[in-house]
Design a protein around this motif. Structure first.
Motif, mmCIF file in Angstrom:
data_model
loop_
_atom_site.group_PDB
_atom_site.id
_atom_site.type_symbol
_atom_site.label_atom_id
_atom_site.label_comp_id
_atom_site.label_asym_id
_atom_site.label_seq_id
_atom_site.Cartn_x
_atom_site.Cartn_y
_atom_site.Cartn_z
ATOM 1 N N SER A 69 0.819 -1.211 0.000
ATOM 2 C CA SER A 69 0.000 0.000 0.000
ATOM 3 C C SER A 69 0.855 1.264 0.000
ATOM 4 O O SER A 69 1.806 1.397 0.766
ATOM 5 N N LEU A 70 0.480 2.217 -0.855
ATOM 6 C CA LEU A 70 1.149 3.522 -0.877
ATOM 7 C C LEU A 70 1.075 4.206 0.484
ATOM 8 O O LEU A 70 1.988 4.944 0.860
ATOM 9 N N CYS A 71 -0.003 3.978 1.200
ATOM 10 C CA CYS A 71 -0.216 4.656 2.487
ATOM 11 C C CYS A 71 0.936 4.423 3.462
ATOM 12 O O CYS A 71 1.249 5.293 4.267
ATOM 13 N N SER A 72 1.586 3.274 3.379
ATOM 14 C CA SER A 72 2.661 2.963 4.323
ATOM 15 C C SER A 72 3.868 3.874 4.118
ATOM 16 O O SER A 72 4.731 3.954 4.987
ATOM 17 N N GLN A 73 3.951 4.580 2.986
ATOM 18 C CA GLN A 73 5.070 5.478 2.714
ATOM 19 C C GLN A 73 4.613 6.932 2.599
ATOM 20 O O GLN A 73 5.364 7.778 2.142
ATOM 21 N N CYS A 74 3.382 7.203 2.987
ATOM 22 C CA CYS A 74 2.821 8.536 2.801
ATOM 23 C C CYS A 74 2.755 9.285 4.128
ATOM 24 O O CYS A 74 2.170 8.788 5.089
ATOM 25 N N PRO A 75 3.308 10.481 4.183
ATOM 26 C CA PRO A 75 3.282 11.258 5.424
ATOM 27 C C PRO A 75 1.879 11.684 5.849
ATOM 28 O O PRO A 75 1.683 12.092 6.992
ATOM 29 N N LYS A 76 0.902 11.603 4.942
ATOM 30 C CA LYS A 76 -0.464 11.988 5.307
ATOM 31 C C LYS A 76 -1.135 10.951 6.210
ATOM 32 O O LYS A 76 -2.131 11.240 6.854
ATOM 33 N N ARG A 77 -0.612 9.747 6.237
ATOM 34 C CA ARG A 77 -1.235 8.709 7.053
ATOM 35 C C ARG A 77 -0.770 8.821 8.496
ATOM 36 O O ARG A 77 0.415 8.954 8.777
ATOM 37 N N ASN A 78 -1.715 8.778 9.399
ATOM 38 C CA ASN A 78 -1.421 8.727 10.825
ATOM 39 C C ASN A 78 -2.346 7.694 11.445
ATOM 40 O O ASN A 78 -3.502 7.989 11.763
ATOM 41 N N ASN A 91 -5.354 11.874 10.621
ATOM 42 C CA ASN A 91 -5.092 10.945 9.517
ATOM 43 C C ASN A 91 -5.677 11.487 8.213
ATOM 44 O O ASN A 91 -6.613 12.293 8.212
ATOM 45 N N CYS A 92 -5.147 11.032 7.119
ATOM 46 C CA CYS A 92 -5.650 11.360 5.782
ATOM 47 C C CYS A 92 -7.145 11.021 5.678
ATOM 48 O O CYS A 92 -7.574 9.947 6.102
ATOM 49 N N HIS A 93 -7.943 11.945 5.117
ATOM 50 C CA HIS A 93 -9.392 11.715 5.038
ATOM 51 C C HIS A 93 -9.729 10.533 4.125
ATOM 52 O O HIS A 93 -10.711 9.825 4.351
ATOM 53 N N ILE A 94 -8.915 10.304 3.100
ATOM 54 C CA ILE A 94 -9.157 9.154 2.214
ATOM 55 C C ILE A 94 -8.920 7.862 2.985
ATOM 56 O O ILE A 94 -9.716 6.927 2.936
ATOM 57 N N SER A 95 -7.827 7.842 3.716
ATOM 58 C CA SER A 95 -7.490 6.665 4.507
ATOM 59 C C SER A 95 -8.573 6.374 5.548
ATOM 60 O O SER A 95 -8.898 5.218 5.816
ATOM 61 N N ASN A 96 -9.140 7.431 6.131
ATOM 62 C CA ASN A 96 -10.226 7.231 7.093
ATOM 63 C C ASN A 96 -11.451 6.605 6.427
ATOM 64 O O ASN A 96 -12.111 5.732 7.005
ATOM 65 N N PRO A 149 -5.625 -2.236 0.455
ATOM 66 C CA PRO A 149 -4.401 -1.478 0.222
ATOM 67 C C PRO A 149 -4.590 -0.486 -0.922
ATOM 68 O O PRO A 149 -5.321 -0.753 -1.872
ATOM 69 N N VAL A 150 -3.945 0.654 -0.820
ATOM 70 C CA VAL A 150 -4.034 1.678 -1.863
ATOM 71 C C VAL A 150 -2.882 1.474 -2.847
ATOM 72 O O VAL A 150 -1.717 1.579 -2.482
ATOM 73 N N LEU A 151 -3.235 1.189 -4.093
ATOM 74 C CA LEU A 151 -2.218 0.984 -5.124
ATOM 75 C C LEU A 151 -1.997 2.231 -5.963
ATOM 76 O O LEU A 151 -0.927 2.410 -6.554
ATOM 77 N N GLU A 152 -3.000 3.083 -6.052
ATOM 78 C CA GLU A 152 -2.879 4.345 -6.795
ATOM 79 C C GLU A 152 -3.596 5.415 -5.994
ATOM 80 O O GLU A 152 -4.684 5.168 -5.465
ATOM 81 N N CYS A 153 -3.002 6.618 -5.927
ATOM 82 C CA CYS A 153 -3.639 7.694 -5.170
ATOM 83 C C CYS A 153 -3.171 9.053 -5.695
ATOM 84 O O CYS A 153 -1.969 9.305 -5.770
ATOM 85 N N PRO A 154 -4.114 9.938 -6.020
ATOM 86 C CA PRO A 154 -3.746 11.263 -6.514
ATOM 87 C C PRO A 154 -3.277 12.193 -5.407
ATOM 88 O O PRO A 154 -2.737 13.265 -5.682
ATOM 89 N N SER A 155 -3.461 11.821 -4.153
ATOM 90 C CA SER A 155 -3.106 12.698 -3.032
ATOM 91 C C SER A 155 -1.855 12.249 -2.295
ATOM 92 O O SER A 155 -1.474 12.862 -1.293
ATOM 93 N N TYR A 156 -1.203 11.194 -2.766
ATOM 94 C CA TYR A 156 0.036 10.705 -2.136
ATOM 95 C C TYR A 156 1.015 11.859 -1.985
ATOM 96 O O TYR A 156 1.169 12.688 -2.898
ATOM 97 N N ASN A 157 1.688 11.926 -0.850
ATOM 98 C CA ASN A 157 2.567 13.073 -0.584
ATOM 99 C C ASN A 157 3.967 12.651 -0.139
ATOM 100 O O ASN A 157 4.681 13.437 0.479
HETATM 101 S S1 SF4 Z 1 -3.041 10.474 0.532
HETATM 102 FE FE1 SF4 Z 1 -3.386 8.512 -0.482
HETATM 103 S S2 SF4 Z 1 -1.504 7.363 -0.155
HETATM 104 FE FE2 SF4 Z 1 -1.522 9.045 1.311
HETATM 105 S S3 SF4 Z 1 -2.425 8.176 3.170
HETATM 106 FE FE3 SF4 Z 1 -4.070 9.126 1.983
HETATM 107 S S4 SF4 Z 1 -4.911 7.469 0.756
HETATM 108 FE FE4 SF4 Z 1 -2.918 6.803 1.478
#
Ligand code: SF4
Length: 95
Positions: free
Chosen positions: A29-38, A45-50, A64-72
């Motif tokens: 999952s991209l989320c595991s490497q994204c600073p937006k996830r808490n 935490n990221c609203h998408i992840s919530n 798991p998130v494989l593609e995300c336009p908000s990854y940071n």
């Molecule tokens: S922005 Fe996308 S990749 Fe980052 S935590 Fe949210 S859902 Fe996951």
């Protein structure tokens, strides 16, 4: 075709999963490497992840998130990448 197994999800519920992907959600999952996830606070935490978490709880899924336009997080720019248009939900907060 991947082999599917039936396993206890740890909460007493049995789920079906592709055997080679069992327990690998964070790894793919991209989320595991994204600073937006808490994971520790749904408020920061990221609203998408919530939203994904809500779906997981509602249906007993792992998503798991494989593609995300908000990854940071860090990424490698690819010359032939094409932009993806995503409609925003007007009820969502900006993160
Ligand atoms: S922005 Fe996308 S990749 Fe980052 S935590 Fe949210 S859902 Fe996951």
């Amino acid at each position: 075709m991947a082999k599917v197994i039936k396993v206890d999800n740890g909460n007493g519920t049995f789920v079906f999963v592709k055997k080679d992907l069992k327990g690998k959600e964070d790894g793919i999952s991209l989320c595991s490497q994204c600073p937006k996830r808490n994971k520790d606070s749904r408020y920061s935490n990221c609203h998408i992840s919530n939203k994904i978490y809500e779906l997981e709880m509602l249906f007993g899924l792992k998503l798991p998130v494989l593609e995300c336009p908000s990854y940071n997080g860090e990424f490698e720019d690819v010359a032939d990448a094409k932009p993806v248009q995503v409609e925003k939900d007007s009820t969502e907060e900006e993160v």
